[in-house]
Design a protein around this motif. Structure first.
Motif, PDB file in Angstrom:
ATOM      1  N   UNK A 157       0.849  -1.196   0.000  1.00  0.00           N
ATOM      2  CA  UNK A 157       0.000   0.000   0.000  1.00  0.00           C
ATOM      3  C   UNK A 157       0.883   1.243   0.000  1.00  0.00           C
ATOM      4  N   UNK A 158       0.524   2.224  -0.813  1.00  0.00           N
ATOM      5  CA  UNK A 158       1.240   3.499  -0.878  1.00  0.00           C
ATOM      6  C   UNK A 158       0.302   4.577  -0.351  1.00  0.00           C
ATOM      7  N   UNK A 159       0.680   5.262   0.723  1.00  0.00           N
ATOM      8  CA  UNK A 159      -0.208   6.243   1.350  1.00  0.00           C
ATOM      9  C   UNK A 159       0.548   7.541   1.597  1.00  0.00           C
ATOM     10  N   UNK A 160      -0.190   8.653   1.602  1.00  0.00           N
ATOM     11  CA  UNK A 160       0.410   9.947   1.904  1.00  0.00           C
ATOM     12  C   UNK A 160      -0.056  11.031   0.956  1.00  0.00           C
ATOM     13  N   UNK A 161       0.752  12.088   0.861  1.00  0.00           N
ATOM     14  CA  UNK A 161       0.396  13.226   0.020  1.00  0.00           C
ATOM     15  C   UNK A 161       1.017  13.085  -1.372  1.00  0.00           C
ATOM     16  N   UNK A 162       1.184  14.191  -2.058  1.00  0.00           N
ATOM     17  CA  UNK A 162       1.720  14.138  -3.421  1.00  0.00           C
ATOM     18  C   UNK A 162       3.160  13.640  -3.460  1.00  0.00           C
ATOM     19  N   UNK A 163       3.867  13.732  -2.349  1.00  0.00           N
ATOM     20  CA  UNK A 163       5.240  13.208  -2.325  1.00  0.00           C
ATOM     21  C   UNK A 163       5.245  11.691  -2.234  1.00  0.00           C
ATOM     22  N   UNK A 164       4.194  11.113  -1.686  1.00  0.00           N
ATOM     23  CA  UNK A 164       4.036   9.660  -1.779  1.00  0.00           C
ATOM     24  C   UNK A 164       3.658   9.274  -3.196  1.00  0.00           C
ATOM     25  N   UNK A 165       2.820  10.089  -3.821  1.00  0.00           N
ATOM     26  CA  UNK A 165       2.393   9.822  -5.195  1.00  0.00           C
ATOM     27  C   UNK A 165       3.583   9.810  -6.154  1.00  0.00           C
ATOM     28  N   UNK A 166       4.647  10.574  -5.820  1.00  0.00           N
ATOM     29  CA  UNK A 166       5.845  10.581  -6.671  1.00  0.00           C
ATOM     30  C   UNK A 166       6.445   9.188  -6.812  1.00  0.00           C
ATOM     31  N   UNK A 167       6.258   8.354  -5.786  1.00  0.00           N
ATOM     32  CA  UNK A 167       6.870   7.029  -5.773  1.00  0.00           C
ATOM     33  C   UNK A 167       6.113   6.008  -6.613  1.00  0.00           C
ATOM     34  N   UNK A 168       4.930   6.379  -7.097  1.00  0.00           N
ATOM     35  CA  UNK A 168       4.094   5.396  -7.770  1.00  0.00           C
ATOM     36  C   UNK A 168       4.762   4.813  -9.014  1.00  0.00           C
ATOM     37  N   UNK A 169       5.374   5.659  -9.830  1.00  0.00           N
ATOM     38  CA  UNK A 169       5.973   5.174 -11.079  1.00  0.00           C
ATOM     39  C   UNK A 169       7.084   4.145 -10.814  1.00  0.00           C
ATOM     40  N   UNK A 170       8.089   4.482  -9.981  1.00  0.00           N
ATOM     41  CA  UNK A 170       9.110   3.454  -9.719  1.00  0.00           C
ATOM     42  C   UNK A 170       8.554   2.256  -8.948  1.00  0.00           C
ATOM     43  N   UNK A 189      -1.564  17.513  -0.693  1.00  0.00           N
ATOM     44  CA  UNK A 189      -1.404  18.364   0.500  1.00  0.00           C
ATOM     45  C   UNK A 189      -1.910  17.732   1.787  1.00  0.00           C
ATOM     46  N   UNK A 190      -2.025  16.411   1.817  1.00  0.00           N
ATOM     47  CA  UNK A 190      -2.478  15.722   3.027  1.00  0.00           C
ATOM     48  C   UNK A 190      -1.462  14.658   3.442  1.00  0.00           C
ATOM     49  N   UNK A 191      -0.457  15.033   4.232  1.00  0.00           N
ATOM     50  CA  UNK A 191       0.470  14.034   4.747  1.00  0.00           C
ATOM     51  C   UNK A 191      -0.272  13.006   5.599  1.00  0.00           C
ATOM     52  N   UNK A 192       0.321  11.821   5.720  1.00  0.00           N
ATOM     53  CA  UNK A 192      -0.318  10.759   6.499  1.00  0.00           C
ATOM     54  C   UNK A 192      -0.083  11.001   7.989  1.00  0.00           C
ATOM     55  N   UNK A 193      -0.677  12.075   8.481  1.00  0.00           N
ATOM     56  CA  UNK A 193      -0.569  12.469   9.878  1.00  0.00           C
ATOM     57  C   UNK A 193      -1.961  12.682  10.436  1.00  0.00           C
ATOM     58  N   UNK A 194      -2.100  12.516  11.740  1.00  0.00           N
ATOM     59  CA  UNK A 194      -3.391  12.751  12.384  1.00  0.00           C
ATOM     60  C   UNK A 194      -3.421  14.085  13.115  1.00  0.00           C
ATOM     61  N   UNK A 195      -2.468  14.958  12.781  1.00  0.00           N
ATOM     62  CA  UNK A 195      -2.471  16.341  13.265  1.00  0.00           C
ATOM     63  C   UNK A 195      -2.753  17.249  12.074  1.00  0.00           C
ATOM     64  N   UNK A 196      -3.690  18.193  12.191  1.00  0.00           N
ATOM     65  CA  UNK A 196      -4.053  19.037  11.044  1.00  0.00           C
ATOM     66  C   UNK A 196      -2.896  19.893  10.546  1.00  0.00           C
ATOM     67  N   UNK A 197      -2.831  20.050   9.236  1.00  0.00           N
ATOM     68  CA  UNK A 197      -1.889  20.979   8.623  1.00  0.00           C
ATOM     69  C   UNK A 197      -2.390  22.400   8.782  1.00  0.00           C
ATOM     70  N   UNK A 198      -1.472  23.359   8.790  1.00  0.00           N
ATOM     71  CA  UNK A 198      -1.850  24.771   8.774  1.00  0.00           C
ATOM     72  C   UNK A 198      -1.930  25.224   7.326  1.00  0.00           C
ATOM     73  N   UNK A 199      -2.932  24.730   6.638  1.00  0.00           N
ATOM     74  CA  UNK A 199      -3.105  25.031   5.218  1.00  0.00           C
ATOM     75  C   UNK A 199      -4.581  25.250   4.954  1.00  0.00           C
ATOM     76  N   UNK A 200      -5.015  26.538   5.016  1.00  0.00           N
ATOM     77  CA  UNK A 200      -6.409  26.888   4.769  1.00  0.00           C
ATOM     78  C   UNK A 200      -7.346  25.998   5.593  1.00  0.00           C
ATOM     79  N   UNK A 201      -8.131  25.172   4.918  1.00  0.00           N
ATOM     80  CA  UNK A 201      -9.109  24.333   5.609  1.00  0.00           C
ATOM     81  C   UNK A 201      -8.589  22.912   5.766  1.00  0.00           C
ATOM     82  N   UNK A 202      -7.267  22.786   5.988  1.00  0.00           N
ATOM     83  CA  UNK A 202      -6.646  21.465   5.970  1.00  0.00           C
ATOM     84  C   UNK A 202      -7.187  20.544   7.044  1.00  0.00           C
TER      85      UNK A 202
END
Length: 718
Positions: A512-525, A544-557
C-alpha cells in the motif's frame, strides 16, 4: 458646514473621489513594494471597486432620468476610450520586457496572461490556476494585477442592462427608474455578498478572483449612486455644524477614512477575503463619498484637495497599471524583494511612468476626436487594437516553442542514448560505487535505520555529461513529467482519498502506498518494481495531506485531511496489506506537534499488521515563496549549477522519519545520496532535471533512480 441647501445638482468634479483613488493605488503599491508597511494594502482594489460602481452607476442613472434611456453603444465606447489605450500599451511593454529580461520558461505564461488581460478575463485565468494543483507554482507575471480590471470590465458589460431593465419596468410597478434600479442592485449585492462569504468560508481558492464574489463591492457603489439624491437632501437638512463646529459630514468622512486605514494597516494575507471582512474598506470608501465636500472643524478638505493627493488620484489608473511590472522586473533582475529604500526608488519610477502614460496615452486617447464621433469608430479602433495586440501577445509562446523544439531534439537524443551516467546514475561515479569497500547508504533493514550519513555522501555533485547542453525534461515541459493518475489522486479541496488497485490482483505481496503528493511521486518506480516482483499495489494518496493525524496549517486542511486520513486507516485495516509505504512533504507545517501526529498515524498503520516503511522526503530547493528550480534552470540553462542549494537548507528535518525512529519497528529508506553531495543539492544531475516544480521530483529522474530504488525498497519490504 458651508453647502448651499438649495442645490442638489451633482458636482461635475469630486475631489474626494480623486483622493480615494490616491489612497487605493498607494495602498496597493506599498503592499506590493514593501508589504510590512501596509500588510492590508490589497484592500485598495476594493476601494477602486466602490469608486467604479459609484461613478458608472451615477452616469447610467443620470442618462436614464435626463434622456429616458441608456445609450449602450456610447457607454461601452466610453469605456473603450477610457480603459483600453493605457492597458494595451502596458501589455505590449510587458511583452517586450519578457524578451529582454525573462527566461524562456516564462514566455508561454506571459503569452497566456497577455491574451487574458487584453480580453478582460485575467481574473478567471488566475481563478482557474488557483484551484489547479499543477498551476499552483506558476511564477507571478507582470500582468497578474489585470485581474481587477477584468472584474470591472465584466461589470461594465452587465450593469447597464439592469438599468435598462429598470427603465422598461418602472412604469408598470409604479416607481422611478432610479428606485427600480436600486432594487435590482440590492438583490445583486446581497446575493454576491452571501456567495463571497460562503466561498471564502468553504476554502475556495478561486474566491479571491471571482467576479461573482466581487461584484457586491461594485454594487455597493451602485447603491450609493442610486441613493445620492436622498443623501444630498439629508445633508442639506443637517447642514448646521454640531458641537465645536464639527459637522456630521466631517465625522462620516473621518469614520470612513479610519475604516480604510485600519484595513490597510491591520489586515494581512491571512485575513479571509473577500468575505465580510471586505465590508470595512468597502463601507469606508462609501462613507467618504457619501460625506461629499466637508467643512468646519475636522474637515478633510485641505488634505483631500492637496495638490499631490489630487495628482496621484489623477494618474492612479496608469500608476496601477505600471507599478506591478516595475516590481516584477526588479525582482527578476535582482532575485530579491526590494528593501525600503529600493521600494522608495521603485515608487518614484512608477510615478514617472504613470505620468508619462497619463500625459501621452490616456489624455490623448480620451480627447481624440475620431473615436468620439460615433460609438462605431471606438468599437472599430478597439477591435483593431485588440486583434493586433493579441497577435503580438502570441509571439512569446511561439518563440518559446521554436527555442524549445531545438532543445527538445537534444533532450530526446540524450534519453535515447540512455547512458550509464544519465540522471541519478551519475552519482555512482561521484560516490565511487565500484571502488573497493563501498557500502550502500541508508541500510533499511534495521528497524532503527538511520538517514544517510555524511560519510556516505559524495564529495561533489556529478559533472554534466560531455557533448552538448541538453537537459531533460526541458524546464518548460517538466510540469507534465509526472505519473499522477487524476482518478487515483484527489486534489486539495476534495474531502476524500481515493482507493486504487493495480498490479497483480493475486500478487505475492500487497503493498500500500499512502500519503500526500510526495508519496504519489513514488508510484511510477513502485509500479515498475511491483511488475518485476509480481506485487499488488493499493494507493491512498491526496494532495497536500500528509499521512498524519495532526491538522496541517493550510487553509481548511483540518477538515480536508484528518477525516480522509482516518478513512484511509479504516480502508487499510480492511485491506490488510503486507507492506505500507509512505512519504510526506517535509515543508508542511502543523497545528500542533508534527512528530506526535506522525507517531500516532504510524502506530495506527502498524496495527494493520503490515511492515511500515517511511521514505525520507527529498530535498526542497524552493520554499513556498521562492521560484521553482525549473524557472532557475531555464534562466541559467548553460550553467544550472547556479540553481543548486546548500544541503543544510535544502534537506529539511522530516518529522515522519523522526517519528519512525521514536516508535521503533518502522523501516526508513533514504535516497539523499542520490540527490545531494556533502555540501550541495543540485537542480540537475547527469543532465536530468531533478524537479518538475517547486518540490516534486520529475518522473524522468525517478526512472534513472530505478535500480537504486528497487534495491532499497526490496530490502525494506523483505
Amino acid at each position: 458646514m458651508s453647502r448651499a441647501a438649495s442645490s442638489h445638482r451633482p458636482r461635475a468634479f469630486l475631489p474626494e473621489v480623486q483622493a480615494l483613488r490616491a489612497i487605493a493605488v498607494l495602498g496597493v503599491l506599498v503592499w506590493h513594494f514593501y508589504p510590512r508597511a501596509a500588510p492590508g494594502g490589497f484592500v485598495g482594489v476594493d476601494i477602486f471597486f466602490v469608486i467604479s460602481g459609484f461613478l458608472i452607476t451615477s452616469k447610467l442613472l443620470r442618462d436614464a432620468e435626463e434622456q429616458g434611456r441608456v445609450d449602450l453603444g456610447e457607454f461601452w465606447a466610453g469605456r473603450i476610450r477610457r480603459i483600453m489605450p493605457a492597458s494595451v500599451v502596458t501589455v505590449l511593454a510587458v511583452i517586450a520586457a519578457t524578451f529582454l529580461w525573462f527566461p524562456t520558461a516564462a514566455w508561454q505564461e506571459v503569452s497566456k496572461q497577455s491574451m487574458a488581460s487584453l480580453l478582460s478575463v485575467e481574473n478567471w485565468v488566475l481563478a482557474f490556476d488557483s484551484v489547479d494543483y499543477l498551476a499552483a507554482d506558476n511564477k507571478p507575471t507582470a500582468l497578474q494585477h489585470f485581474w481587477s480590471l477584468g472584474v470591472e470590465e465584466q461589470f461594465y458589460l452587465v450593469w447597464p442592462l439592469l438599468v435598462i431593465l429598470a427603465i422598461a419596468l418602472h412604469g408598470r410597478i409604479g416607481t422611478t427608474a432610479r428606485s427600480a434600479s436600486a432594487v435590482f442592485f440590492a438583490i445583486i449585492v446581497i446575493a454576491s455578498f452571501v456567495w463571497a462569504e460562503y466561498s471564502v468560508r468553504s476554502g475556495d481558492p478561486a474566491a479571491y478572483f471571482s467576479t461573482f464574489t466581487r461584484v457586491w463591492e461594485l454594487g455597493v457603489g451602485g447603491l450609493l449612486a442610486a441613493a445620492m439624491p436622498h443623501i444630498e437632501r439629508l445633508r442639506a437638512r443637517c447642514a448646521k455644524s454640531g458641537p465645536a463646529g464639527i459637522s456630521l459630514d466631517s465625522l462620516l468622512a473621518l469614520v470612513g477614512l479610519g475604516a480604510m486605514l485600519w484595513a490597510i494597516i491591520y489586515y494581512t494575507e491571512k485575513t479571509p477575503f473577500p468575505a465580510a471582512t471586505a465590508a470595512l474598506p468597502v463601507l469606508g470608501a462609501a462613507a467618504v463619498i457619501a460625506a461629499g465636500r466637508t467643512a468646519g472643524a475636522l474637515s478633510l478638505n485641505h488634505l483631500v484637495e492637496w495638490t499631490p493627493v489630487q495628482w496621484v488620484g489623477k494618474v492612479s489608473y496608469s500608476l496601477y497599471l505600471w507599478h506591478w511590472p516595475v516590481f516584477i522586473v526588479f525582482v527578476q533582475l535582482t532575485g530579491k524583494n526590494p528593501r525600503w529604500w529600493q521600494a522608495a526608488l521603485l515608487t518614484l519610477l512608477s510615478l514617472a511612468l504613470a505620468h508619462l502614460s497619463w500625459r501621452f496615452v490616456e489624455e490623448p486617447a480620451r480627447h481624440w476626436s475620431l473615436p468620439k464621433r460615433t460609438p462605431k469608430y471606438a468599437f472599430r479602433l478597439g477591435a483593431a487594437a485588440t486583434i493586433i495586440s493579441l497577435g503580438l501577445a502570441f509571439i512569446p509562446a511561439e518563440a518559446a516553442d521554436v527555442v524549445n523544439e531545438n532543445l527538445r531534439k537534444e533532450a530526446d537524443a540524450l534519453l535515447a542514448a540512455d547512458g550509464p551516467e544519465l540522471g541519478a546514475r551519475s552519482w555512482d561515479q561521484a560516490l565511487e560505487v565500484d571502488a573497493p569497500g563501498y557500502r550502500d547508504a541508508g541500510d533499511p533493514v534495521s528497524a532503527d535505520a538511520s538517514a544517510v550519513a555524511d560519510s556516505e555522501l559524495a564529495g561533489d555533485v556529478p559533472r554534466a555529461l560531455p557533448g552538448g547542453r541538453a537537459i531533460t525534461p526541458l524546464p518548460t515541459d517538466a510540469i507534465d513529467d509526472k505519473s499522477t493518475d487524476g482518478s487515483c489522486f484527489s486534489e486539495v479541496e476534495a474531502d476524500y482519498t481515493p482507493r486504487c488497485v493495480e498490479g497483480d490482483e493475486n500478487g505475492k505481496k500487497t503493498v500500500a502506498l499512502v500519503g500526500d503528493s510526495h508519496a504519489q511521486m513514488l508510484l511510477e518506480p513502485l509500479r515498475s518494481l511491483a511488475e518485476d516482483k509480481g506485487w499488488k499495489i493499493i494507493t491512498y494518496t491526496k494532495a497536500s495531506c500528509p499521512m498524519s493525524l495532526v491538522p496541517r496549517t493550510l487553509d481548511k486542511a483540518e477538515e480536508q485531511c484528518i477525516e480522509p486520513n482516518e478513512q484511509t486507516l479504516k480502508g487499510l485495516a480492511e485491506d490488510k496489506p503486507d507492506v505500507i509505504i509512505t512519504q510526506n512533504f517535509s515543508l508542511s507545517t502543523y497545528r500542533s506537534d508534527a512528530v506526535k501526529g506522525f507517531e500516532e498515524s504510524l502506530r495506527a498503520l502498524k496495527k494493520t499488521g503490515a511492515q511500515v516503511v517511511v521514505v525520507r522526503d527529498t530535498p526542497i530547493l524552493a520554499d513556498n515563496k521562492a521560484d521553482p528550480p525549473t524557472y532557475c534552470v531555464s534562466e541559467y540553462f548553460n550553467n544550472p549549477s547556479l540553481c543548486s542549494k546548500p544541503r543544510g537548507k535544502a534537506l529539511l528535518d522530516d518529522p515522519s522519519v523522526t517519528a519512525a525512529h521514536s516508535i521503533g519497528g518502522v523501516r526508513v529508506v533514504d535516497f539523499t545520496d542520490r540527490f545531494c553531495s556533502k555540501d550541495t543539492c543540485p537542480a540537475v544531475a547527469g543532465n536530468v532535471l531533478i524537479y518538475r516544480d517547486k518540490n516534486h521530483v520529475s518522473n524522468t529522474y525517478f526512472r534513472t533512480l530505478q535500480p537504486v530504488f528497487d534495491e532499497r525498497i526490496s530490502r525494506a519490504v523483505d
